[in-house]
Write a protein that holds these residues in place. Sequence first.
Motif, mmCIF file in Angstrom:
data_model
loop_
_atom_site.group_PDB
_atom_site.id
_atom_site.type_symbol
_atom_site.label_atom_id
_atom_site.label_comp_id
_atom_site.label_asym_id
_atom_site.label_seq_id
_atom_site.Cartn_x
_atom_site.Cartn_y
_atom_site.Cartn_z
ATOM 1 N N LEU A 1 1.583 -3.517 9.150
ATOM 2 C CA LEU A 1 0.741 -2.595 9.913
ATOM 3 C C LEU A 1 1.122 -2.517 11.390
ATOM 4 N N GLY A 2 1.959 -3.444 11.842
ATOM 5 C CA GLY A 2 2.229 -3.509 13.277
ATOM 6 C C GLY A 2 3.539 -2.856 13.686
ATOM 7 N N SER A 3 3.942 -3.138 14.904
ATOM 8 C CA SER A 3 5.186 -2.613 15.454
ATOM 9 C C SER A 3 5.902 -3.791 16.107
ATOM 10 N N PRO A 4 7.095 -3.563 16.652
ATOM 11 C CA PRO A 4 7.761 -4.679 17.341
ATOM 12 C C PRO A 4 6.919 -5.271 18.476
ATOM 13 N N THR B 1 -1.897 10.085 19.503
ATOM 14 C CA THR B 1 -2.364 8.725 19.265
ATOM 15 C C THR B 1 -2.230 8.385 17.779
ATOM 16 N N THR B 2 -1.854 7.150 17.507
ATOM 17 C CA THR B 2 -1.753 6.740 16.110
ATOM 18 C C THR B 2 -2.506 5.434 15.927
ATOM 19 N N ILE B 3 -2.769 5.079 14.685
ATOM 20 C CA ILE B 3 -3.452 3.813 14.422
ATOM 21 C C ILE B 3 -2.465 2.771 13.906
ATOM 22 N N THR B 4 -1.679 3.149 12.882
ATOM 23 C CA THR B 4 -0.711 2.162 12.395
ATOM 24 C C THR B 4 0.294 1.875 13.505
ATOM 25 N N SER B 5 0.920 0.715 13.411
ATOM 26 C CA SER B 5 1.857 0.247 14.433
ATOM 27 C C SER B 5 1.170 -0.062 15.750
ATOM 28 N N THR B 6 -0.130 -0.357 15.718
ATOM 29 C CA THR B 6 -0.809 -0.807 16.934
ATOM 30 C C THR B 6 -1.503 -2.131 16.625
ATOM 31 N N SER B 7 -1.940 -2.817 17.693
ATOM 32 C CA SER B 7 -2.628 -4.082 17.463
ATOM 33 C C SER B 7 -3.967 -3.842 16.755
ATOM 34 N N VAL B 8 -4.545 -2.651 16.952
ATOM 35 C CA VAL B 8 -5.804 -2.329 16.271
ATOM 36 C C VAL B 8 -5.613 -2.441 14.761
ATOM 37 N N ARG C 1 -2.740 -4.589 -1.068
ATOM 38 C CA ARG C 1 -3.912 -4.155 -0.302
ATOM 39 C C ARG C 1 -3.513 -3.792 1.124
ATOM 40 N N THR C 2 -2.593 -4.584 1.677
ATOM 41 C CA THR C 2 -2.155 -4.299 3.041
ATOM 42 C C THR C 2 -1.371 -2.989 3.084
ATOM 43 N N ILE C 3 -0.529 -2.779 2.072
ATOM 44 C CA ILE C 3 0.239 -1.534 2.032
ATOM 45 C C ILE C 3 -0.719 -0.346 1.867
ATOM 46 N N ALA C 4 -1.797 -0.556 1.104
ATOM 47 C CA ALA C 4 -2.796 0.508 0.943
ATOM 48 C C ALA C 4 -3.409 0.876 2.290
ATOM 49 N N TRP C 5 -3.658 -0.141 3.121
ATOM 50 C CA TRP C 5 -4.203 0.132 4.458
ATOM 51 C C TRP C 5 -3.240 0.968 5.296
ATOM 52 N N LYS C 6 -1.956 0.706 5.077
ATOM 53 C CA LYS C 6 -0.957 1.475 5.805
ATOM 54 C C LYS C 6 -1.074 2.957 5.439
ATOM 55 N N GLN C 7 -1.318 3.212 4.157
ATOM 56 C CA GLN C 7 -1.486 4.598 3.709
ATOM 57 C C GLN C 7 -2.774 5.183 4.271
ATOM 58 N N ILE C 8 -3.856 4.386 4.209
ATOM 59 C CA ILE C 8 -5.161 4.887 4.663
ATOM 60 C C ILE C 8 -5.120 5.241 6.148
ATOM 61 N N LEU C 9 -4.488 4.352 6.935
ATOM 62 C CA LEU C 9 -4.469 4.567 8.386
ATOM 63 C C LEU C 9 -3.280 5.407 8.842
ATOM 64 N N GLY C 10 -2.406 5.772 7.906
ATOM 65 C CA GLY C 10 -1.200 6.521 8.244
ATOM 66 C C GLY C 10 -1.484 7.948 8.690
ATOM 67 N N GLU C 11 -0.412 8.613 9.136
ATOM 68 C CA GLU C 11 -0.545 9.971 9.685
ATOM 69 C C GLU C 11 -1.139 10.944 8.673
ATOM 70 N N GLU C 12 -0.823 10.748 7.395
ATOM 71 C CA GLU C 12 -1.313 11.690 6.410
ATOM 72 C C GLU C 12 -2.381 11.093 5.516
ATOM 73 N N GLY C 13 -2.950 9.956 5.928
ATOM 74 C CA GLY C 13 -4.126 9.416 5.249
ATOM 75 C C GLY C 13 -5.299 10.272 5.687
#
Lengths: 392, 286
Positions: free
Chosen positions: B233-236, B149-156, B121-133
């Motif tokens: 979903l996050g970044s460093p 601006t991007t959504i994945t790799s942010t605290s949001v 489910r979490t990986i699915a969110w990565k796809q949904i919020l990804g650049e080509e979702g």
Amino acid sequence: MATENPLSPEARSILGARISRRGVLAGAGGLGAAGLLAACGGSGGDSASSDNTVRWGNWPLYLDFDAKTKTYPTLEKFSKETGIDAQYFEDYNDNDEFFGKVQAQLKLGEDIGYDVVTPTDWMAARWIRLGYSQKFDLANIPNAGNILDSLKSPSYDPNRESTLTWQGIMSGFGWNVEKNPKGIHTLDQLFAPQNKGKIVVLTEMRDTIGVILMAQGVDITKVTEDQFMNAVDFMAGKISDGWIRGVKGNEYAEDLTSGDATAVIGWSGDMFILSSENEGKFDFAIPDSGGTISGDNLMIPSTASASGKANGEKLINYYYDPAVAAEVAAYVNYVCPVKGAQAEMEKIAPELATSEYIFPSDKTASRLQVFRSLTPDEETKWAEAFQKAQGN
Amino acid sequence: MSITLPKVRVPYLLLFPGFAFLFTFFILPIVNLAQTSTQTPIAGGDTGQYEQTLAFSNYVNAFLDNREQFARSFIYATLATLFALAIAYPLAYAIAFKSGKFKNILLVLVVAPFFTSFLLRTIAWKQILGEEGFVVPTLRSLHLMGQQTTITSTSVAVVAGMTYNFLPFMTLPLYASLERIDPRTIEASGDLYANGLTTFRRVTVPLSLPGVVAGTLLTFIPAAGDYVNASILGSPNTKMIGNVIESRYFKIVDYPTAAALSFTLMAAILILVTLYIRKAGTEELV
């Protein structure tokens, strides 16, 4: 690189191999099932060692497999030729995890359930340091001399007395061809404005930092702590400035396909699959300043019995036969460590014989370096610095 | 036969399986972890070799080194809990009071995500919020989001993922306590000339408080220790304490620090939860 043909010669040779790889992927499902069965049948530790067996623990999807008959053709042939019952276990999933699993038994000298294991270079170095490996009786491995010159004397086993490379893995730059039409060959091209925030690098410390170090002109076979820390700081800076989006394992491939990443420090094998699955949307190159090569190594644990060791040596010798090595390479598509396999490949899959990913030319090989082995103190300290740079 | 047993022993016999389970899978690991947490590397030993030296300084160092990730864990977990509460309360309210014959279907739908793995489910969110979702390109074409601006790799993305993943843990206890409210108390409130809002504020909310406390605990506790959302979903720059423990254990092979961090996290959660329960004044949890 001309725009009408954006692929490098390296990638083109790989694309030519697409059909073979497809066959491989089709077999993957069956392979998983076979691995599972093997695990049920007595996951390593339970199966008894008799004089006539050899038990080999290897990474998943790392040996030629026939999906129809659910067998490993080269391994079958070995058993037929030698009469040795070769038991194959695909349960080496992670260096640290595997080490954690068998360490206590190794320490006590109890059978760990394998006569041959396949650790990556740095982990093989740890086994050797701890005395958890046995030296080969090279009389049993006449083919050992077939190892590529570039792999002949790693710092952890300068005379290849305890290890022989199973397959080699190159790392370098991978990129999205649309976003980087000119390709990526230097660190500056990697950190170009169009990739800002969309760069992913590997969690494998020796590969990511190795590539950065080489770009900084450092010899990674002799890297010092200051040089290493300097490269880690460079990476940390690129992370905090928002250039690097993530530090990942195999998942960077997903990021490339989803568009979250446009440029990576990645592994040739992965880039090869991605490129062939996405009509050449991705490409890979060894950096101008050089790339790293690491290997997974065939090794005999200290706990193997005399017969297990002898049979293991026969097995290793068999896989260092160029014809057999070519058969394996045609399936796994990693860098083949065996001299003469390229000529054999001509006979079975000529399109693969020209692949720079499987058979790097001398020119290519000279651009690849092995990261030096670290002392235990360094291993902990350097890993800590690398993890901290990633926010851990 | 139980008849021949003295009566006193029966309850203990019945408790035995539970005790045996807790002893093996809770007490023993905790003791082991406690022992590990005060070890130091053996001089001249290899990677991963430690000896007991009662080095309690491990705790201080582990905490001071990772203050940022601790703070982030608790901030993210608090945010995720608040968002989950804001989403789950109306949802549970609607299911309990307004859904009529759809009640069971709606409840099944709340639980349905559990039929798939947490990881998937979490990986699915990565796809949904990804650049080509579909989310990012849509927002960009509506000029609600910059091109860079991007959504994945942010605290949001991390907080959103945690909110989503723990939502059922919030919804179900809320539903259970709302469902139990005697409708006559609400009618009585109306009889006493309270309007809808006042009734909700003075009757419904206080009566559902056990559900709120249970739901927030069930969300906050696992969220504070979560590392999956932050790593997928996050970044460093969004690493949580769970990520640090994982890397200490598996990558750096620094078991003592990993153990000390685990204990510190446990203690911190325990203190926060105790304060919270005291403050909420709820003796009875659901």
